[in-house]
Design a protein around this motif. Structure first.
Motif, short mmCIF file in Angstrom:
data_model
loop_
_atom_site.label_atom_id
_atom_site.label_comp_id
_atom_site.label_asym_id
_atom_site.label_seq_id
_atom_site.Cartn_x
_atom_site.Cartn_y
_atom_site.Cartn_z
N LYS A 80 -4.83 -3.18 -0.40
CA LYS A 80 -5.61 -2.43 -1.04
C LYS A 80 -5.94 -2.89 -2.49
N GLN A 83 -5.39 1.75 -6.17
CA GLN A 83 -4.28 2.61 -5.93
C GLN A 83 -4.79 4.04 -5.63
N TYR A 86 -3.00 7.71 -1.00
CA TYR A 86 -2.60 7.76 0.47
C TYR A 86 -1.59 6.45 0.55
N ILE A 87 -1.33 5.75 -0.49
CA ILE A 87 -0.65 4.59 -0.48
C ILE A 87 0.80 4.98 -0.89
N ASP A 88 1.70 4.52 -0.64
CA ASP A 88 3.02 4.73 -1.05
C ASP A 88 3.17 3.95 -2.39
N VAL A 91 4.92 -0.50 -4.17
CA VAL A 91 4.16 -1.66 -3.53
C VAL A 91 4.23 -2.87 -4.13
N ARG A 108 -2.54 -4.52 -3.57
CA ARG A 108 -1.43 -4.03 -3.39
C ARG A 108 -1.07 -3.71 -1.77
N SER A 110 1.99 -1.79 0.47
CA SER A 110 3.38 -0.96 0.58
C SER A 110 4.49 -1.80 0.85
#
Length: 192
Positions: A80, A83, A86-88, A91, A108, A110
């Motif tokens: 991605k 940030q 929806y992303i952990d 990363v 990035r 995850s």
């Protein structure tokens, strides 16, 4: 890949700075039947290489990566550029400069989806300067994973990305190679 070659020569356009636009069939308005065959052709080149994940950068390479992963029977992951919630938060990151967009950004992935057990195929629609691929290589390295190679639909030989990667000892497989642009016309390798 004859079908891709014909489509490039028929529909691709040359933009400012020799940018090759394939958005009318490969990465914006997608010809999914062609993408299916592109993914199958790339997967065939890496069959038997013990690949566990296919990795690309959002967004233009996602479709090619998904179809390639489908034929390899493995998950597709994309790095991605932004940030989001929806992303952990844990990363791997790398800085990438986009010459076509004339800006830099952080990509990035995850840590949940990439680890030292993985053998990763990097995939994209177009390989030009190779900056996105170099960023993906950095992420794979941070994860302790292994790179199986790089697969692209179109490589621009007018830029040094492919030659840089090959000098690094990385296997690069391109379905079609743009040799150069002449008077606004795309010339493919073997056609000049």
């Amino acid at each position: 890949m004859e079908e891709l070659k014909k489509r490039i020569l028929k529909d691709a356009e040359v933009g400012n700075g020799d940018i090759i636009r394939v958005d009318m069939f490969l990465n914006h308005c997608m010809d999914v039947e062609l993408l299916d065959r592109v993914g199958k052709a790339l997967a065939k080149r890496f069959k038997g290489d013990r690949i566990t994940k296919v990795l690309t950068v959002e967004s233009s390479g996602i479709a090619v990566a998904c179809f390639t992963a489908l034929y390899l029977g493995v998950p597709a992951i994309y790095a991605k550029k932004f940030q989001t919630g929806y992303i952990d938060p844990e990363v791997y990151t790398a800085e990438v400069h986009s010459f076509s967009m004339e800006k830099s950004y952080t990509i990035r992935v995850s840590k949940r989806y990439l680890d030292d057990d993985d053998r990763v195929l990097l995939v994209d629609d177009i390989l030009a300067s190779g900056q996105a691929t170099l960023g993906l290589l950095e992420i794979v390295s941070k994860a302790g994973a292994e790179v199986a190679g790089v697969g692209v639909a179109i490589e621009k030989a007018t830029k040094d990305g492919g030659s840089v990667l090959r000098r690094m000892g990385i296997r690069v497989e391109s379905l079609e190679v743009v040799s150069h642009v002449e008077d606004g016309r795309i010339i493919l390798a073997g056609e000049d």
